[in-house]
Design a protein around this motif. Structure first.
Motif, PDB file in Angstrom:
ATOM      1  N   LYS A 296      88.102  64.909   9.512  1.00 19.51           N
ATOM      2  CA  LYS A 296      89.009  63.941   8.912  1.00 19.51           C
ATOM      3  C   LYS A 296      89.231  62.794   9.899  1.00 19.51           C
ATOM      4  CE  LYS A 296      93.472  63.435   6.605  1.00 19.51           C
ATOM      5  NZ  LYS A 296      94.713  64.123   6.171  1.00 19.51           N
ATOM      6  N   PRO A 297      88.785  61.568   9.551  1.00 22.67           N
ATOM      7  CA  PRO A 297      88.874  60.449  10.494  1.00 22.67           C
ATOM      8  C   PRO A 297      90.134  59.604  10.302  1.00 22.67           C
ATOM      9  CG  PRO A 297      87.509  59.799   8.659  1.00 22.67           C
ATOM     10  CD  PRO A 297      87.982  61.218   8.369  1.00 22.67           C
ATOM     11  N   SER A 298      90.524  58.920  11.341  1.00 22.37           N
ATOM     12  CA  SER A 298      91.566  57.887  11.268  1.00 22.37           C
ATOM     13  C   SER A 298      91.259  56.833  12.315  1.00 22.37           C
ATOM     14  CB  SER A 298      92.965  58.470  11.487  1.00 22.37           C
ATOM     15  OG  SER A 298      93.088  59.023  12.782  1.00 22.37           O
ATOM     16  N   MET A 299      91.793  55.639  12.137  1.00 23.41           N
ATOM     17  CA  MET A 299      91.490  54.545  13.058  1.00 23.41           C
ATOM     18  C   MET A 299      92.686  53.605  13.138  1.00 23.41           C
ATOM     19  SD  MET A 299      88.324  51.757  12.939  1.00 23.41           S
ATOM     20  CE  MET A 299      87.050  53.027  12.957  1.00 23.41           C
ATOM     21  N   ASP A 300      92.903  53.048  14.313  1.00 20.46           N
ATOM     22  CA  ASP A 300      93.898  51.994  14.492  1.00 20.46           C
ATOM     23  C   ASP A 300      93.210  50.640  14.344  1.00 20.46           C
ATOM     24  OD1 ASP A 300      95.922  53.780  14.966  1.00 20.46           O
ATOM     25  OD2 ASP A 300      95.772  53.676  17.139  1.00 20.46           O
ATOM     26  N   ILE A 301      93.782  49.773  13.530  1.00 22.67           N
ATOM     27  CA  ILE A 301      93.287  48.405  13.385  1.00 22.67           C
ATOM     28  C   ILE A 301      94.237  47.496  14.157  1.00 22.67           C
ATOM     29  CG2 ILE A 301      92.688  46.569  11.779  1.00 22.67           C
ATOM     30  CD1 ILE A 301      90.958  49.119  11.613  1.00 22.67           C
ATOM     31  N   LYS A 302      93.713  46.819  15.134  1.00 23.57           N
ATOM     32  CA  LYS A 302      94.530  45.952  15.989  1.00 23.57           C
ATOM     33  C   LYS A 302      94.686  44.575  15.345  1.00 23.57           C
ATOM     34  CE  LYS A 302      93.502  45.874  20.354  1.00 23.57           C
ATOM     35  NZ  LYS A 302      92.813  45.517  21.618  1.00 23.57           N
ATOM     36  N   LEU A 303      95.935  44.102  15.314  1.00 28.46           N
ATOM     37  CA  LEU A 303      96.228  42.780  14.766  1.00 28.46           C
ATOM     38  C   LEU A 303      96.298  41.757  15.892  1.00 28.46           C
ATOM     39  CD1 LEU A 303      99.077  43.816  12.301  1.00 28.46           C
ATOM     40  CD2 LEU A 303      96.637  43.559  11.786  1.00 28.46           C
ATOM     41  N   GLY A 304      95.812  40.565  15.622  1.00 26.35           N
ATOM     42  CA  GLY A 304      95.849  39.488  16.605  1.00 26.35           C
ATOM     43  C   GLY A 304      96.166  38.171  15.931  1.00 26.35           C
ATOM     44  N   GLY A 305      96.242  37.125  16.717  1.00 29.21           N
ATOM     45  CA  GLY A 305      96.581  35.819  16.161  1.00 29.21           C
ATOM     46  C   GLY A 305      98.069  35.721  15.916  1.00 29.21           C
ATOM     47  N   ALA A 306      98.462  35.393  14.673  1.00 28.03           N
ATOM     48  CA  ALA A 306      99.868  35.182  14.364  1.00 28.03           C
ATOM     49  C   ALA A 306     100.678  36.475  14.386  1.00 28.03           C
ATOM     50  CB  ALA A 306      99.994  34.515  12.986  1.00 28.03           C
ATOM     51  N   ASP A 307     100.041  37.616  14.113  1.00 28.85           N
ATOM     52  CA  ASP A 307     100.761  38.890  14.055  1.00 28.85           C
ATOM     53  C   ASP A 307     100.279  39.793  15.188  1.00 28.85           C
ATOM     54  OD1 ASP A 307     102.574  40.709  13.106  1.00 28.85           O
ATOM     55  OD2 ASP A 307     101.746  40.815  11.081  1.00 28.85           O
ATOM     56  N   SER A 308     100.978  40.882  15.412  1.00 26.04           N
ATOM     57  CA  SER A 308     100.603  41.806  16.479  1.00 26.04           C
ATOM     58  C   SER A 308     100.931  43.230  16.054  1.00 26.04           C
ATOM     59  CB  SER A 308     101.350  41.465  17.775  1.00 26.04           C
ATOM     60  OG  SER A 308     102.754  41.590  17.596  1.00 26.04           O
ATOM     61  N   GLY A 309     100.444  44.190  16.819  1.00 22.11           N
ATOM     62  CA  GLY A 309     100.643  45.598  16.515  1.00 22.11           C
ATOM     63  C   GLY A 309      99.383  46.222  15.972  1.00 22.11           C
ATOM     64  N   THR A 310      99.514  47.368  15.334  1.00 21.69           N
ATOM     65  CA  THR A 310      98.366  48.061  14.759  1.00 21.69           C
ATOM     66  C   THR A 310      98.694  48.553  13.356  1.00 21.69           C
ATOM     67  OG1 THR A 310      99.051  50.177  15.712  1.00 21.69           O
ATOM     68  CG2 THR A 310      97.493  48.858  16.997  1.00 21.69           C
ATOM     69  N   VAL A 311      97.650  48.752  12.573  1.00 20.84           N
ATOM     70  CA  VAL A 311      97.757  49.352  11.259  1.00 20.84           C
ATOM     71  C   VAL A 311      96.875  50.595  11.267  1.00 20.84           C
ATOM     72  CG1 VAL A 311      97.339  49.089   8.786  1.00 20.84           C
ATOM     73  CG2 VAL A 311      98.163  47.146  10.133  1.00 20.84           C
ATOM     74  N   LYS A 344      97.338  32.746  10.631  1.00 18.40           N
ATOM     75  CA  LYS A 344      96.028  33.402  10.653  1.00 18.40           C
ATOM     76  C   LYS A 344      96.112  34.657  11.516  1.00 18.40           C
ATOM     77  CE  LYS A 344      93.204  29.335   9.693  1.00 18.40           C
ATOM     78  NZ  LYS A 344      92.846  29.849   8.340  1.00 18.40           N
ATOM     79  N   VAL A 345      95.736  35.774  10.919  1.00 17.25           N
ATOM     80  CA  VAL A 345      95.819  37.080  11.585  1.00 17.25           C
ATOM     81  C   VAL A 345      94.424  37.695  11.632  1.00 17.25           C
ATOM     82  CG1 VAL A 345      96.831  39.389  11.520  1.00 17.25           C
ATOM     83  CG2 VAL A 345      98.182  37.412  10.772  1.00 17.25           C
ATOM     84  N   THR A 346      94.019  38.148  12.809  1.00 19.36           N
ATOM     85  CA  THR A 346      92.718  38.801  12.960  1.00 19.36           C
ATOM     86  C   THR A 346      92.889  40.318  12.922  1.00 19.36           C
ATOM     87  OG1 THR A 346      92.885  38.757  15.386  1.00 19.36           O
ATOM     88  CG2 THR A 346      91.778  36.907  14.319  1.00 19.36           C
ATOM     89  N   LEU A 347      91.868  41.003  12.397  1.00 12.76           N
ATOM     90  CA  LEU A 347      91.859  42.465  12.326  1.00 12.76           C
ATOM     91  C   LEU A 347      90.634  42.987  13.071  1.00 12.76           C
ATOM     92  CD1 LEU A 347      93.363  41.349   9.620  1.00 12.76           C
ATOM     93  CD2 LEU A 347      93.191  43.737   8.891  1.00 12.76           C
ATOM     94  N   THR A 348      90.884  43.833  14.073  1.00 17.41           N
ATOM     95  CA  THR A 348      89.820  44.330  14.955  1.00 17.41           C
ATOM     96  C   THR A 348      89.847  45.852  14.983  1.00 17.41           C
ATOM     97  OG1 THR A 348      89.997  42.364  16.355  1.00 17.41           O
ATOM     98  CG2 THR A 348      88.920  44.294  17.313  1.00 17.41           C
ATOM     99  N   PRO A 349      88.699  46.519  14.798  1.00 19.04           N
ATOM    100  CA  PRO A 349      88.668  47.991  14.911  1.00 19.04           C
ATOM    101  C   PRO A 349      89.076  48.419  16.321  1.00 19.04           C
ATOM    102  CG  PRO A 349      86.636  47.162  13.936  1.00 19.04           C
ATOM    103  CD  PRO A 349      87.374  45.965  14.466  1.00 19.04           C
ATOM    104  N   ASP A 350      89.966  49.435  16.386  1.00 21.07           N
ATOM    105  CA  ASP A 350      90.418  49.921  17.683  1.00 21.07           C
ATOM    106  C   ASP A 350      90.196  51.432  17.743  1.00 21.07           C
ATOM    107  OD1 ASP A 350      91.413  49.232  20.224  1.00 21.07           O
ATOM    108  OD2 ASP A 350      93.449  49.773  19.668  1.00 21.07           O
ATOM    109  N   GLN A 351      91.135  52.164  18.314  1.00 22.48           N
ATOM    110  CA  GLN A 351      90.911  53.584  18.590  1.00 22.48           C
ATOM    111  C   GLN A 351      90.570  54.382  17.337  1.00 22.48           C
ATOM    112  OE1 GLN A 351      93.217  55.702  21.525  1.00 22.48           O
ATOM    113  NE2 GLN A 351      93.630  57.360  20.110  1.00 22.48           N
ATOM    114  N   LEU A 352      89.588  55.282  17.511  1.00 24.99           N
ATOM    115  CA  LEU A 352      89.149  56.195  16.449  1.00 24.99           C
ATOM    116  C   LEU A 352      89.582  57.613  16.806  1.00 24.99           C
ATOM    117  CD1 LEU A 352      87.271  56.943  13.970  1.00 24.99           C
ATOM    118  CD2 LEU A 352      85.427  57.169  15.662  1.00 24.99           C
TER     119      LEU A 352
END
Length: 450
Positions: A296-311, A344-352
């Motif tokens: 069962k996988p999960s991943m953190d998506i890192k926010l950048g630009g105007a917003d911050s944190g993870t989803v 403008k908010v960027t979404l980047t793959p982070d920890q798996l």
């Protein structure tokens, strides 16, 4: 009380280290001792576990200060059984231990051969006799006592080491009557008497090469599709991202790490965004049969630009069993992003993270993988929502706004040569060689059978 047993053979001679002078040796004698141990599996292999083992220590009955004597450690009763997951191959287990002479009389590393029969599922672990040399530095009755030890198990996909140490004081061992004289001033009691090549941890410092650290995904401005409409019910609703190569370091659990293209896509739902994250489809074969619900996988998506944190996005476990030799893939992961800021908010793959569960109801083994190289997969032009937060993982909620995005949809199928190169190892290696390699009998059961 110590139990002593005469060996049928006698040692003929011992060579002084570096001197080439033979000294007479007394017959070897052996004594057994039983003690509790606490074992720490390889990284990602679960929590430490405890068990009980019996060791037979062999050493000469008499010697002189300055002598270098042969000592050995035979595991009469192992602290564990093999699991019911897979058979341990023949000649794949190599133990290394440390013997201590009482009253500061020195320490010796003893090493066993990588020699064992095939160990069936649930059968007791089998380890070869560990041998080495102990240099005697003090006169008197010296007790040679077992201490910490390591067990390295080698599979075709890597070598993994479980480290064990006594819980409390170890009592008993072989006694050597050491007379004075000789080279009493010597202090070197840590000669090894063997090679220790098996104590490598399977290359835990992998995955740091950042072949996938390109950030081409961040240059997504200007390629908006659907325009920049902001009407509450009109404009673009689907925002396909672009595939970016991500390099993951999973420590010793996956010796060569993971490198896979990851694509983040979004679908506008009111003012929120339903995210879907895809990785490459399996390009590797599973090393063993995996049951339904194993991965069962999960991943953190890192926010950048105007917003911050993870989803956080999560995927369901595999619905069907995966046969041995079949391709292994991660399921698509989904989650909801509620913008906390406008812009403008960027979404980047982070920890798996991958939870591995081999039997229903058992505690999953979590495999964390750190992204050492990644890039922006998607950029959104967001409008802040009431209660919005960059770190939210809540489900869909109502809201009224719109957004535009840029980036083109890229294929992430098995044709990607850099697909999940070591996912099969996640499915097999950690489960097999983490806490699972050493399944310990509970203390009360041990007490009931003694």
């Amino acid at each position: 009380m110590k139990t002593q047993r005469r060996a049928s053979a006698a040692l003929v001679a011992l060579l002084l280290s570096g001197a080439g002078v033979a000294v007479a040796a007394s017959p070897a004698q052996a004594a057994e001792t039983t003690f509790k141990v606490r074992c720490v599996p390889p990284a990602g292999g679960g929590d430490p576990v405890e068990g009980e083992t019996t060791a037979r220590i062999t050493a000469p009955a008499t010697a002189k200060v300055g002598d270098e004597v042969d000592v050995s450690w035979e595991t009469v009763k192992p602290a564990s059984n093999n699991t019911d997951l897979m058979v341990i191959p023949k000649d794949s287990v190599q133990p290394t231990g440390w013997l201590t002479a009482s009253d500061g009389g020195g320490e010796a590393k003893v090493v066993g051969e990588k020699k064992n029969p095939e160990i069936p599922k649930k059968a007791p672990m089998v380890m070869s006799v560990m041998k080495g040399k102990l240099k005697l530095t003090k006169a008197g009755k010296i007790t040679v006592t077992p201490g910490k030890y390591e067990v390295a198990v080698t599979f075709p996909f890597g070598t993994f080491v479980t480290k064990c140490a006594p819980v409390g004081e170890v009592k008993g061992g072989a006694v050597i009557d050491v007379s004075g004289g000789g080279t009493g001033g010597t202090t070197g009691g840590s000669t090894t008497g063997g090679t220790t090549g098996s104590t490598t941890t399977g290359g835990s410092t992998t995955g740091s090469t950042t072949g996938g650290s390109t950030t081409g995904g961040s240059t997504s401005g200007g390629s908006t599709s659907g325009g920049s409409t902001t009407g509450g019910s009109g404009g673009q609703t689907d925002f396909p991202g672009k595939a970016v190569d991500v390099t993951y370091d999973c420590g010793a659990v996956v010796p060569n790490g993971i490198k896979t293209p990851v694509t983040i896509s979004a679908k506008k739902n009111g003012g929120d965004y339903a995210l879907t994250v895809k990785t490459a489809k399996g390009a590797m074969a599973s090393p063993m049969q995996l049951p339904a619900g194993a991965l069962k996988p999960s991943m953190d998506i890192k926010l950048g630009g105007a917003d911050s944190g993870t989803v956080k996005v999560t995927g369901p476990a595999n619905a069907e069993p995966i046969p041995s030799g079949a391709p292994v893939s991660l399921t698509d992961m989904t989650g909801t992003y509620k913008p906390g800021k406008s812009g403008k908010v960027t979404l980047t793959p982070d920890q798996l993270s991958i939870d591995v569960t081999m039997t229903p109801g058992s505690t999953p083994i979590n495999v964390p993988c750190k992204a050492t190289g990644s890039g922006v997969s998607l950029e959104l032009d967001t409008t802040a929502q009431p209660g919005g937060s960059g770190s939210t993982t809540a489900g869909p909620s109502a809201g009224g706004s719109s957004a535009t995005a840029s980036g083109g949809l890229a294929e992430t199928g098995a044709q990607d040569d850099g697909g999940i190169r070591a996912l099969a190892l996640i499915a097999g290696t950690i489960v097999l060689l983490g806490a699972a390699v050493f399944t310990f009998t509970p203390w009360r059961r041990l007490r009931g059978t003694r």
